[in-house]
Scaffold this motif. Structure first.
Motif, PDB file in Angstrom:
ATOM      1  N   UNK A  93       0.831  -1.208   0.000  1.00  0.00           N
ATOM      2  CA  UNK A  93       0.000   0.000   0.000  1.00  0.00           C
ATOM      3  C   UNK A  93       0.863   1.255   0.000  1.00  0.00           C
ATOM      4  N   UNK A  94       1.929   1.216   0.795  1.00  0.00           N
ATOM      5  CA  UNK A  94       2.850   2.356   0.843  1.00  0.00           C
ATOM      6  C   UNK A  94       3.498   2.581  -0.530  1.00  0.00           C
ATOM      7  N   UNK A  95       3.854   1.445  -1.198  1.00  0.00           N
ATOM      8  CA  UNK A  95       4.434   1.558  -2.540  1.00  0.00           C
ATOM      9  C   UNK A  95       3.448   2.156  -3.525  1.00  0.00           C
ATOM     10  N   UNK A  96       2.185   1.757  -3.402  1.00  0.00           N
ATOM     11  CA  UNK A  96       1.150   2.302  -4.285  1.00  0.00           C
ATOM     12  C   UNK A  96       0.990   3.806  -4.086  1.00  0.00           C
ATOM     13  N   UNK A  97       1.044   4.224  -2.829  1.00  0.00           N
ATOM     14  CA  UNK A  97       0.881   5.645  -2.543  1.00  0.00           C
ATOM     15  C   UNK A  97       2.038   6.458  -3.125  1.00  0.00           C
ATOM     16  N   UNK A  98       3.269   5.897  -3.040  1.00  0.00           N
ATOM     17  CA  UNK A  98       4.416   6.589  -3.633  1.00  0.00           C
ATOM     18  C   UNK A  98       4.291   6.667  -5.149  1.00  0.00           C
ATOM     19  N   UNK A  99       3.872   5.561  -5.759  1.00  0.00           N
ATOM     20  CA  UNK A  99       3.684   5.536  -7.212  1.00  0.00           C
ATOM     21  C   UNK A  99       2.592   6.513  -7.630  1.00  0.00           C
ATOM     22  N   UNK A 100       1.534   6.562  -6.806  1.00  0.00           N
ATOM     23  CA  UNK A 100       0.426   7.470  -7.101  1.00  0.00           C
ATOM     24  C   UNK A 100       0.885   8.924  -7.025  1.00  0.00           C
ATOM     25  N   UNK A 101       1.712   9.220  -6.017  1.00  0.00           N
ATOM     26  CA  UNK A 101       2.233  10.575  -5.857  1.00  0.00           C
ATOM     27  C   UNK A 101       3.100  10.970  -7.055  1.00  0.00           C
ATOM     28  N   UNK A 102       3.975  10.045  -7.490  1.00  0.00           N
ATOM     29  CA  UNK A 102       4.819  10.325  -8.644  1.00  0.00           C
ATOM     30  C   UNK A 102       3.989  10.490  -9.909  1.00  0.00           C
ATOM     31  N   UNK A 103       2.972   9.650 -10.062  1.00  0.00           N
ATOM     32  CA  UNK A 103       2.100   9.747 -11.234  1.00  0.00           C
ATOM     33  C   UNK A 103       1.383  11.097 -11.253  1.00  0.00           C
ATOM     34  N   UNK A 104       0.987  11.583 -10.072  1.00  0.00           N
ATOM     35  CA  UNK A 104       0.311  12.869  -9.960  1.00  0.00           C
ATOM     36  C   UNK A 104       1.241  14.007 -10.393  1.00  0.00           C
ATOM     37  N   UNK A 105       2.505  13.937  -9.931  1.00  0.00           N
ATOM     38  CA  UNK A 105       3.494  14.967 -10.300  1.00  0.00           C
ATOM     39  C   UNK A 105       3.733  14.958 -11.804  1.00  0.00           C
ATOM     40  N   UNK A 127       1.776  13.833 -14.118  1.00  0.00           N
ATOM     41  CA  UNK A 127       0.566  14.275 -14.817  1.00  0.00           C
ATOM     42  C   UNK A 127       0.461  15.798 -14.805  1.00  0.00           C
ATOM     43  N   UNK A 128       0.744  16.393 -13.656  1.00  0.00           N
ATOM     44  CA  UNK A 128       0.717  17.860 -13.566  1.00  0.00           C
ATOM     45  C   UNK A 128       1.766  18.486 -14.491  1.00  0.00           C
ATOM     46  N   UNK A 129       2.963  17.874 -14.498  1.00  0.00           N
ATOM     47  CA  UNK A 129       4.029  18.399 -15.353  1.00  0.00           C
ATOM     48  C   UNK A 129       3.676  18.276 -16.840  1.00  0.00           C
ATOM     49  N   UNK A 130       3.052  17.166 -17.198  1.00  0.00           N
ATOM     50  CA  UNK A 130       2.673  17.001 -18.607  1.00  0.00           C
ATOM     51  C   UNK A 130       1.625  18.039 -19.004  1.00  0.00           C
ATOM     52  N   UNK A 131       0.752  18.401 -18.057  1.00  0.00           N
ATOM     53  CA  UNK A 131      -0.230  19.451 -18.333  1.00  0.00           C
ATOM     54  C   UNK A 131       0.439  20.808 -18.512  1.00  0.00           C
ATOM     55  N   UNK A 132       1.438  21.069 -17.664  1.00  0.00           N
ATOM     56  CA  UNK A 132       2.190  22.327 -17.772  1.00  0.00           C
ATOM     57  C   UNK A 132       2.925  22.393 -19.107  1.00  0.00           C
ATOM     58  N   UNK A 133       3.553  21.261 -19.474  1.00  0.00           N
ATOM     59  CA  UNK A 133       4.277  21.205 -20.749  1.00  0.00           C
ATOM     60  C   UNK A 133       3.323  21.412 -21.920  1.00  0.00           C
TER      61      UNK A 133
END
Length: 270
Positions: free
Chosen positions: A55-67, A69-75
């Motif tokens: 679960x902790x690994x999923x949360x880290x992966x989710x956090x990275x995916x969120x970052x 995704x935000x960066x791809x939107x900015x780009x």
């Protein structure tokens, strides 16, 4: 107007599509990670510490995916804005190119300037009927032909535009600068309709038959030096090669004679 197309906008469109596709992929991945995390939490009672770590690994992966995704939107937004700015800049440049005078290559018949077509577009002036008649008269007197007048009128515009801080109009310059001599005053003859028409063509419509740097001409009697031969032998005058000097100290590169046995024209050099 493909000749004025500066940028290939497809490269921006392709990059924007790639960023958009990455964003969609990351959104899907986030959803799957969230689903997996939820399932692990629900079954943690059965898997114990292993479930907690997953679960902790999923949360880290989710956090990275969120970052990401935000960066791809900015780009994506940056690429879209850059593409828009480039297109606006190109459109502005196109309009400036189309509205600004751009000198072209003069056509010569031997060492005589061909006045069949204008070589550049210049400022357009509002002239009264009296102005047209006066300037047409001066041009006809200086060159003696309609084709020669096209060059003389273009020269008037070039000279005025170099000195317009001191003169109110093309006529004011021609009449009062002294460049065209003192023989042209308020008394003059109507030059004829064809000279009125050519004056309109050059000064009202802005069609110039000399490049903007050509600001000198003389009749041969004023020339004291010809770098390529005898001052009085026109066959010695070579466009863009012959350097002429007149009795007033002007030194200029010869670009061509006015048609119909007209004067030599040129641009100044030190």
């Amino acid at each position: 107007m493909n000749e004025y197309s500066v940028s290939n906008y497809d490269i921006f469109n392709n990059a924007t599509e790639t960023a958009d596709s990455l964003s969609k992929t990351l959104t899907t991945a986030k959803s799957e990670i969230e689903s997996c995390s939820t399932q692990l939490k629900n079954e943690s009672i059965f898997f114990g510490p292993v479930s907690d770590q997953a679960t902790e690994g999923c949360e880290k992966a989710l956090s990275k995916a969120e970052v990401l995704n935000n960066n791809s939107g900015i780009i994506k937004n940056y690429l879209q804005q850059t593409s828009t700015n480039y297109q606006l800049g190109d459109n502005k440049a196109e309009q400036e190119i189309l509205s600004t005078s751009t000198d072209g290559k003069m056509i010569l018949d031997g060492n005589v300037i061909d006045t069949t077509k204008p070589v550049t577009t210049g400022a357009k002036y509002n002239l009264s009927d009296d102005d047209l008649a006066f300037l047409g008269y001066v041009a006809s007197s200086e060159q003696g032909s309609v084709d020669g007048a096209k060059l003389e009128l273009s020269l008037m515009a070039n000279l005025y535009e170099e000195n317009k801080d001191h003169y109110s109009s093309v006529r004011d310059y021609v009449e009062n600068s002294g460049w065209f001599g003192s023989s042209y005053g308020s008394e003059y003859n109507y030059p004829g309709d064809e000279y009125i028409d050519v004056t309109k063509d050059v000064l009202v419509n802005g069609n110039r038959y000399l490049n903007s740097n050509v600001v000198e001409h003389d009749y041969l009697g004023d020339i004291v030096s010809c770098s390529t031969g005898d001052v009085y032998d026109k066959s010695c005058y070579v466009p863009e090669e012959t350097v002429l000097e007149n009795q007033w100290g002007a030194k200029y590169v010869f670009v061509g004679f006015a048609p119909n046995d007209g004067d030599p024209f040129g641009y100044l050099v030190d």
